[in-house]
Design an enzyme around this catalytic site. Structure first.
Site, PDB file in Angstrom:
ATOM      1  N   GLU A 101       9.585 -25.413  -3.423  1.00  0.00           N
ATOM      2  CA  GLU A 101       8.548 -25.966  -2.759  1.00  0.00           C
ATOM      3  C   GLU A 101       7.414 -26.017  -3.510  1.00  0.00           C
ATOM      4  O   GLU A 101       6.941 -25.217  -4.434  1.00  0.00           O
ATOM      5  CB  GLU A 101       8.378 -25.357  -1.308  1.00  0.00           C
ATOM      6  N   ASP A 102       6.394 -26.901  -3.279  1.00  0.00           N
ATOM      7  CA  ASP A 102       5.282 -27.205  -3.879  1.00  0.00           C
ATOM      8  C   ASP A 102       4.214 -26.247  -3.407  1.00  0.00           C
ATOM      9  O   ASP A 102       3.686 -25.292  -3.832  1.00  0.00           O
ATOM     10  CB  ASP A 102       4.636 -28.572  -3.812  1.00  0.00           C
ATOM     11  N   ASP A 105       2.245 -23.560   3.632  1.00  0.00           N
ATOM     12  CA  ASP A 105       1.400 -23.344   4.496  1.00  0.00           C
ATOM     13  C   ASP A 105       1.771 -22.634   5.552  1.00  0.00           C
ATOM     14  O   ASP A 105       1.383 -21.538   5.838  1.00  0.00           O
ATOM     15  CB  ASP A 105       0.779 -24.987   4.540  1.00  0.00           C
ATOM     16  N   PHE A 154      -7.336 -27.410   1.157  1.00  0.00           N
ATOM     17  CA  PHE A 154      -6.475 -28.434   0.871  1.00  0.00           C
ATOM     18  C   PHE A 154      -6.571 -28.761  -0.462  1.00  0.00           C
ATOM     19  O   PHE A 154      -7.759 -29.289  -1.092  1.00  0.00           O
ATOM     20  CB  PHE A 154      -6.741 -29.419   1.948  1.00  0.00           C
ATOM     21  N   ARG A 167      -1.295 -37.306  -6.790  1.00  0.00           N
ATOM     22  CA  ARG A 167      -0.132 -36.684  -7.283  1.00  0.00           C
ATOM     23  C   ARG A 167      -0.081 -36.551  -8.853  1.00  0.00           C
ATOM     24  O   ARG A 167       0.414 -35.918  -9.467  1.00  0.00           O
ATOM     25  CB  ARG A 167       1.267 -37.230  -6.803  1.00  0.00           C
TER      26      ARG A 167
END
Ligand code: IMP
Ligand code: MG
Length: 178
Positions: A101-102, A105, A154, A167
């Site tokens: 996963e990046d 959260d 964020f 991205r």
């Protein structure tokens, strides 16, 4: 275009590479110890750049696949409504699965994906995330390999987006209002 802008660099390119190299060493050591077939599964779209770098620093035979799950529309807040949009093509049964996963959260997305893959009888299931925001967690998720914990901000770049933008940044930056 988006109504936000990248305020400052949180993790520069060189530091990302050092984090990824360390993850590669840890993952390599683990699978060299346990043995067996390894299938590395990246969660799209956010993990695509991380995956490309990560698999090249894992010194163990592996295959690669992807899965797309989404919990956000064009927002920075998780809706908790997780949908699988593209499933893993390869068979999972009997293989060591490493889910990549990046960023974790609330944990809702990863938790749902972990549950789904676990039901398919893998030989083992481990998780790897580049980033984690522990202060935002709503559900507990096991993170076996975690690159870096970050505060509740964020971030985008290096595959991570805001409203599909940013991205392609080579670093990870913090997003703020224009
Ligand atoms: P969770 O279900 O709340 O853990 O959300 C996980 C997903 O939300 C990740 O796979 C990311 O795609 C996205 N996400 C969460 N935080 C950020 C962030 O700071 N920047 C970009 N995407 C994020
Ligand atoms: Mg994602």
């Amino acid at each position: 275009m988006s109504d936000k802008t990248v305020e400052n660099v949180l993790i520069p390119e060189q530091e990302i590479q050092a984090i990824v190299a360390k993850l590669g060493r840890d993952i390599t050591a683990h699978y060299q110890k346990v043995g067996g077939e390894l299938l590395v599964v990246g969660l799209l779209k956010g993990s695509f750049i991380f995956m490309a770098d990560l698999v090249r620093v894992i010194e163990y035979p592996l295959t690669v696949d992807f899965l797309a799950a989404s919990s956000y529309s064009n927002s920075t807040v998780s809706s908790g409504d997780v949908k699988v949009k593209l499933d893993i093509g390869e068979s999972v049964s009997g293989k060591n699965i490493l889910l990549v996963e990046d960023i974790v959260d609330t944990g809702l997305t990863f938790k749902k994906v972990i549950r789904m893959v676990q039901k398919r009888n893998p030989r083992s299931l481990m998780t790897c995330t580049l980033l984690s925001k522990p202060s935002r967690r709503e559900v507990e998720v096991p993170l076996d390999f975690c690159g870096r914990e970050i505060p509740d901000e964020f971030v985008c770049g290096y595959g991570l987006d805001y409203a599909q933008q940013y991205r392609n940044l080579r670093y990870i930056g913090v997003l703020g209002e224009i």
